[in-house]
Design a protein around this motif. Sequence first.
Motif, PDB file in Angstrom:
ATOM      1  N   ASP A  72      16.870  17.684 -43.911  1.00  0.00           N
ATOM      2  CA  ASP A  72      16.171  18.419 -42.862  1.00  0.00           C
ATOM      3  C   ASP A  72      16.348  19.931 -43.026  1.00  0.00           C
ATOM      4  O   ASP A  72      17.391  20.398 -43.497  1.00  0.00           O
ATOM      5  N   ARG A 115       9.760  17.550 -46.619  1.00  0.00           N
ATOM      6  CA  ARG A 115      10.586  18.696 -46.252  1.00  0.00           C
ATOM      7  C   ARG A 115       9.890  20.001 -46.643  1.00  0.00           C
ATOM      8  O   ARG A 115       9.956  20.992 -45.910  1.00  0.00           O
ATOM      9  N   GLN A 118       7.683  21.287 -44.081  1.00  0.00           N
ATOM     10  CA  GLN A 118       8.440  21.834 -42.962  1.00  0.00           C
ATOM     11  C   GLN A 118       9.005  23.207 -43.299  1.00  0.00           C
ATOM     12  O   GLN A 118       9.069  24.095 -42.444  1.00  0.00           O
ATOM     13  N   LEU A 128       9.961  22.596 -35.420  1.00  0.00           N
ATOM     14  CA  LEU A 128       9.893  21.179 -35.765  1.00  0.00           C
ATOM     15  C   LEU A 128      10.324  20.296 -34.606  1.00  0.00           C
ATOM     16  O   LEU A 128      11.154  20.699 -33.778  1.00  0.00           O
ATOM     17  N   ILE A 179       6.136  18.456 -37.503  1.00  0.00           N
ATOM     18  CA  ILE A 179       5.784  19.782 -37.010  1.00  0.00           C
ATOM     19  C   ILE A 179       5.547  19.748 -35.506  1.00  0.00           C
ATOM     20  O   ILE A 179       4.855  18.871 -34.993  1.00  0.00           O
ATOM     21  N   GLN A 222       2.954  15.983 -45.274  1.00  0.00           N
ATOM     22  CA  GLN A 222       4.179  15.441 -44.694  1.00  0.00           C
ATOM     23  C   GLN A 222       4.639  14.165 -45.387  1.00  0.00           C
ATOM     24  O   GLN A 222       5.793  13.756 -45.253  1.00  0.00           O
TER      25      GLN A 222
END
Length: 256
Positions: A72, A115, A118, A128, A179, A222
């Motif tokens: 993450d 990731r 993101q 997020l 998101i 994603q």
Amino acid sequence: MASNDSDPVIAISCYMQRAQWGVWDTEAALIPGDYVRMVAASGGIPVLLPPHGMTPAILDRVDGLLLAGGADVGAEEYGQDPHEATVSHPFRDSSEMMLLAAARQRSLPVLGICRGMQVVNVADGGTLIQHLPESLGHTDYQPAPGVYGEVTVTTEAGSLAREILGEATIAPCYHHQGIDRLGAGLRATGRSPEGLVETIEPDPAVNQTGDPADGGWLFAVQWHPEHDPDDDRVVRALVQAARRHVTGRGTRRAPN
């Protein structure tokens, strides 16, 4: 390295963590082989960029950047306290934020995967959802450790996502975050049936200045396109954009 008449060099960000192989059990710089195989099969030359020892100048030697999946993004990067399910690698966050900024300054094509999408969103000031099962009530996007889910993505007309994927696609996914607020200058151009953002790209209504800092070709998804060897459209689009970038500039050079 790549030249006008050769395959473009695609840099892939990678992990730095403990791994086992043969008789060894130690820290390693690594990435799942799916990324490497698909970049190569799509006509690119894959090279790995570990999250240590990198400087912006490394991107003067490549033709495109792939920000890969992994842990993450740290919640502190978007001004939140971490959820108990958030597991981050701060050294990788700082490395990839630097690489993304340097790539955009050079107008290098950039693809973000899972990731990586993101990272792109957070770098532009977005936020997020830290744990989707709490907000959605299910774990379909990450069914179990090491088990991919499946997502249907519908794309927006007139978008890069539509150009690459058509009106809709089905893809393997593995993520527990998503998101929330979009970053400045980005637009969501693909969504799941329940509205989760699945693709982002620059908003042409915002990025019209011609400033190299606005970046060049940028697309992020994603899901994990590299995990489906029968569908290379996303990765091949990056390689093709990198090839056009090489042809357009003639020779590799650092930005002014």
